[in-house]
Design a protein around this motif. Structure first.
Motif, PDB file in Angstrom:
ATOM      1  N   TYR A   1      26.858   3.872 -62.319  1.00  0.00           N
ATOM      2  CA  TYR A   1      27.515   4.046 -63.731  1.00  0.00           C
ATOM      3  C   TYR A   1      26.690   4.709 -64.833  1.00  0.00           C
ATOM      4  N   GLY A   2      25.376   4.500 -64.773  1.00  0.00           N
ATOM      5  CA  GLY A   2      24.498   4.937 -65.455  1.00  0.00           C
ATOM      6  C   GLY A   2      24.035   6.355 -65.057  1.00  0.00           C
ATOM      7  N   GLY A   3      23.932   6.660 -63.845  1.00  0.00           N
ATOM      8  CA  GLY A   3      23.777   8.052 -63.425  1.00  0.00           C
ATOM      9  C   GLY A   3      24.726   9.003 -63.611  1.00  0.00           C
ATOM     10  N   LEU A   4      26.064   8.620 -63.752  1.00  0.00           N
ATOM     11  CA  LEU A   4      27.443   9.405 -63.815  1.00  0.00           C
ATOM     12  C   LEU A   4      27.239   9.598 -65.473  1.00  0.00           C
ATOM     13  N   ALA A   5      27.059   8.769 -66.190  1.00  0.00           N
ATOM     14  CA  ALA A   5      27.048   8.800 -67.695  1.00  0.00           C
ATOM     15  C   ALA A   5      25.880  10.153 -67.876  1.00  0.00           C
ATOM     16  N   ALA A   6      24.658   9.716 -67.616  1.00  0.00           N
ATOM     17  CA  ALA A   6      23.493  10.576 -67.747  1.00  0.00           C
ATOM     18  C   ALA A   6      23.917  12.197 -67.193  1.00  0.00           C
ATOM     19  N   LEU A   7      24.658  12.562 -66.200  1.00  0.00           N
ATOM     20  CA  LEU A   7      24.835  13.593 -65.378  1.00  0.00           C
ATOM     21  C   LEU A   7      25.965  14.451 -66.545  1.00  0.00           C
ATOM     22  N   PHE A   8      26.956  13.940 -66.859  1.00  0.00           N
ATOM     23  CA  PHE A   8      27.938  14.102 -67.660  1.00  0.00           C
ATOM     24  C   PHE A   8      27.988  14.163 -69.267  1.00  0.00           C
ATOM     25  N   ASP A   9      26.936  13.375 -69.561  1.00  0.00           N
ATOM     26  CA  ASP A   9      26.657  13.413 -71.140  1.00  0.00           C
ATOM     27  C   ASP A   9      27.887  13.219 -72.052  1.00  0.00           C
ATOM     28  N   ASP A  10      28.573  12.235 -71.681  1.00  0.00           N
ATOM     29  CA  ASP A  10      29.937  12.057 -72.515  1.00  0.00           C
ATOM     30  C   ASP A  10      29.940  10.841 -73.408  1.00  0.00           C
ATOM     31  N   ARG A  11      30.041  10.718 -74.631  1.00  0.00           N
ATOM     32  CA  ARG A  11      29.856   9.641 -75.334  1.00  0.00           C
ATOM     33  C   ARG A  11      30.839   8.230 -74.776  1.00  0.00           C
ATOM     34  N   ARG A  12      31.876   8.656 -74.456  1.00  0.00           N
ATOM     35  CA  ARG A  12      32.893   7.665 -74.160  1.00  0.00           C
ATOM     36  C   ARG A  12      32.322   7.233 -72.497  1.00  0.00           C
ATOM     37  N   LEU A  13      32.108   8.056 -71.889  1.00  0.00           N
ATOM     38  CA  LEU A  13      31.631   7.790 -70.760  1.00  0.00           C
ATOM     39  C   LEU A  13      30.143   6.848 -70.662  1.00  0.00           C
ATOM     40  N   SER A  14      29.330   7.163 -71.449  1.00  0.00           N
ATOM     41  CA  SER A  14      28.115   6.391 -71.603  1.00  0.00           C
ATOM     42  C   SER A  14      28.641   5.193 -72.145  1.00  0.00           C
ATOM     43  N   ALA A  15      29.407   4.839 -72.900  1.00  0.00           N
ATOM     44  CA  ALA A  15      29.816   3.502 -73.575  1.00  0.00           C
ATOM     45  C   ALA A  15      30.484   2.647 -72.390  1.00  0.00           C
ATOM     46  N   ALA A  16      31.357   3.401 -71.501  1.00  0.00           N
ATOM     47  CA  ALA A  16      32.037   2.727 -70.678  1.00  0.00           C
ATOM     48  C   ALA A  16      31.009   2.266 -69.365  1.00  0.00           C
ATOM     49  N   ALA A  17      30.016   2.950 -69.162  1.00  0.00           N
ATOM     50  CA  ALA A  17      29.035   2.802 -68.183  1.00  0.00           C
ATOM     51  C   ALA A  17      28.189   1.609 -68.623  1.00  0.00           C
ATOM     52  N   ALA A  18      27.874   1.670 -69.802  1.00  0.00           N
ATOM     53  CA  ALA A  18      26.955   0.483 -70.638  1.00  0.00           C
ATOM     54  C   ALA A  18      27.726  -0.830 -70.455  1.00  0.00           C
ATOM     55  N   GLY A  19      29.028  -0.636 -70.649  1.00  0.00           N
ATOM     56  CA  GLY A  19      29.834  -2.079 -70.648  1.00  0.00           C
ATOM     57  C   GLY A  19      30.044  -2.508 -69.463  1.00  0.00           C
ATOM     58  N   LEU A  20      30.132  -1.624 -68.200  1.00  0.00           N
ATOM     59  CA  LEU A  20      30.199  -1.813 -66.787  1.00  0.00           C
ATOM     60  C   LEU A  20      29.138  -2.599 -66.593  1.00  0.00           C
ATOM     61  N   VAL A  21      27.947  -2.013 -66.810  1.00  0.00           N
ATOM     62  CA  VAL A  21      26.534  -2.657 -66.119  1.00  0.00           C
ATOM     63  C   VAL A  21      26.543  -4.051 -66.913  1.00  0.00           C
ATOM     64  N   VAL A  22      26.644  -4.264 -68.072  1.00  0.00           N
ATOM     65  CA  VAL A  22      26.573  -5.542 -69.020  1.00  0.00           C
ATOM     66  C   VAL A  22      27.536  -6.540 -68.198  1.00  0.00           C
ATOM     67  N   VAL A  23      28.790  -6.165 -67.777  1.00  0.00           N
ATOM     68  CA  VAL A  23      29.718  -7.078 -67.186  1.00  0.00           C
ATOM     69  C   VAL A  23      29.275  -7.425 -65.852  1.00  0.00           C
ATOM     70  N   VAL A  24      28.844  -6.364 -65.142  1.00  0.00           N
ATOM     71  CA  VAL A  24      28.289  -6.680 -63.629  1.00  0.00           C
ATOM     72  C   VAL A  24      27.000  -7.675 -63.879  1.00  0.00           C
ATOM     73  N   ALA A  25      26.046  -7.486 -64.664  1.00  0.00           N
ATOM     74  CA  ALA A  25      24.810  -8.007 -64.755  1.00  0.00           C
ATOM     75  C   ALA A  25      25.305  -9.553 -65.117  1.00  0.00           C
ATOM     76  N   THR A  26      26.134  -9.727 -66.397  1.00  0.00           N
ATOM     77  CA  THR A  26      26.526 -10.914 -66.536  1.00  0.00           C
ATOM     78  C   THR A  26      26.955 -11.677 -65.441  1.00  0.00           C
ATOM     79  N   SER A  27      27.975 -11.243 -64.901  1.00  0.00           N
ATOM     80  CA  SER A  27      28.715 -11.605 -63.695  1.00  0.00           C
ATOM     81  C   SER A  27      27.689 -12.610 -62.737  1.00  0.00           C
ATOM     82  N   ARG A  28      26.893 -11.758 -62.590  1.00  0.00           N
ATOM     83  CA  ARG A  28      25.934 -12.400 -61.429  1.00  0.00           C
ATOM     84  C   ARG A  28      25.365 -13.741 -61.797  1.00  0.00           C
ATOM     85  N   VAL A  29      24.836 -13.963 -63.120  1.00  0.00           N
ATOM     86  CA  VAL A  29      24.599 -15.115 -63.693  1.00  0.00           C
ATOM     87  C   VAL A  29      25.562 -15.957 -63.773  1.00  0.00           C
TER      88      VAL A  29
END
Length: 279
Positions: free
Chosen positions: A110-138
């Motif tokens: 998700y972070g790689g896609l955000a960096a490749l396309f440099d879109d603010r909405r995509l970056s925000a969505a990627a950050a949210g997904l990473v936080v959700v996935v990381a939190t879920s594991r705990v």
């Protein structure tokens, strides 16, 4: 003794907090954690690559995202086997716990896609997904907080390295040669994983990175030059279910190491080449 000591060092008391959470919340995060499953992440980048023309994105950008994903998976396995640290008591799942592969993989994809396309909405969505996935594991009790924090940090570092040797962050244009360099980095990391342990997962990871690099070397220029066509679309849709079946079959561990490696490498090589060969 060493493993037990390091396990204690990783426990900051979060497991005691997790035990007090409502079962409904835990179940919800049990579903959300699927967003970081290796097969889910693979489907995201594979679908994007095969249907790039029809999604209005360049094949080279999506191929770079795929190269990042393969390298990220290999990096996860290399670190897991190098540290060989257990999961929290009662995790109910096999495999080593450090770092979190879901957190690392989600960050890379998700972070790689955000960096490749440099879109603010995509970056925000990627950050949210990473936080959700990381939190879920705990929350579901399969990782300590340290596992997911390190997973995210390593994932960010790998994205920076992969783009650094390749097209750079948010490039205006991604060339086939730049994508090839990102695949080459993935191959190097795959070999490191294989050096850490020769097991099904590491063999598959190393073979997949090699297959990706070979497939791109063979057909990368054709992929860039090929225009979208009905034939290419049909070939892409026909291949996608096969990729899922092979991935699940290989990861199930019911085949020998050479067969697992051959299937993984061959499938990824075909996956990278098919848009150019069917154009």
């Amino acid at each position: 003794m060493r493993a037990g000591s390091m396990t204690a060092d990783r426990d900051l008391g979060e497991m005691a907090v997790v035990e007090t959470l409502p079962a409904t919340l835990v179940d919800l995060f049990g579903l959300l954690t699927r967003l970081g499953d290796p097969v889910t992440l693979l489907l995201v980048v594979v679908t994007g690559y095969l249907l790039a023309d029809y999604l209005g994105v360049s094949s080279t950008r999506m191929a770079t995202a795929l190269a990042l994903a393969l390298g990220g998976f290999a990096a996860t396995l290399a670190l897991k086997h190098a540290f060989a640290l257990p999961r929290p008591p009662g995790a109910g799942t096999d495999g080593y716990g450090f770092p979190s592969g879901h957190a690392l993989g989600a960050t890379v994809v998700y972070g790689g896609l955000a960096a490749l396309f440099d879109d603010r909405r995509l970056s925000a969505a990627a950050a949210g997904l990473v936080v959700v996935v990381a939190t879920s594991r705990v929350v579901i009790g399969v990782h300590y907080l340290a596992d997911v924090v390190v997973g995210v940090a390593v994932g960010l570092g790998y994205v920076a390295a992969g783009l650094g040797v390749g097209p750079g962050r948010s490039p205006e244009r991604v060339t086939a040669a730049e994508t090839g360099r990102t695949f080459a980095l993935a191959v190097a990391v795959g070999l490191v994983a294989l050096a850490a342990a020769v097991v099904t997962d590491t063999v598959v990871a190393a073979a997949a990175t090699a297959g990706g690099w070979i497939g791109w070397r063979v057909a990368g220029d054709r992929v860039v030059a090929a225009a979208g066509s009905t034939r290419r679309l049909v070939a892409s849709f026909a291949l996608l279910p096969g990729v899922v079946v092979v991935a699940l079959f290989v990861l199930d561990g019911g085949v020998t190491l050479p067969v697992a490696g051959g299937l993984a490498g061959g499938t990824v090589a075909l996956l990278l080449a098919i848009p150019g060969l069917s154009g």
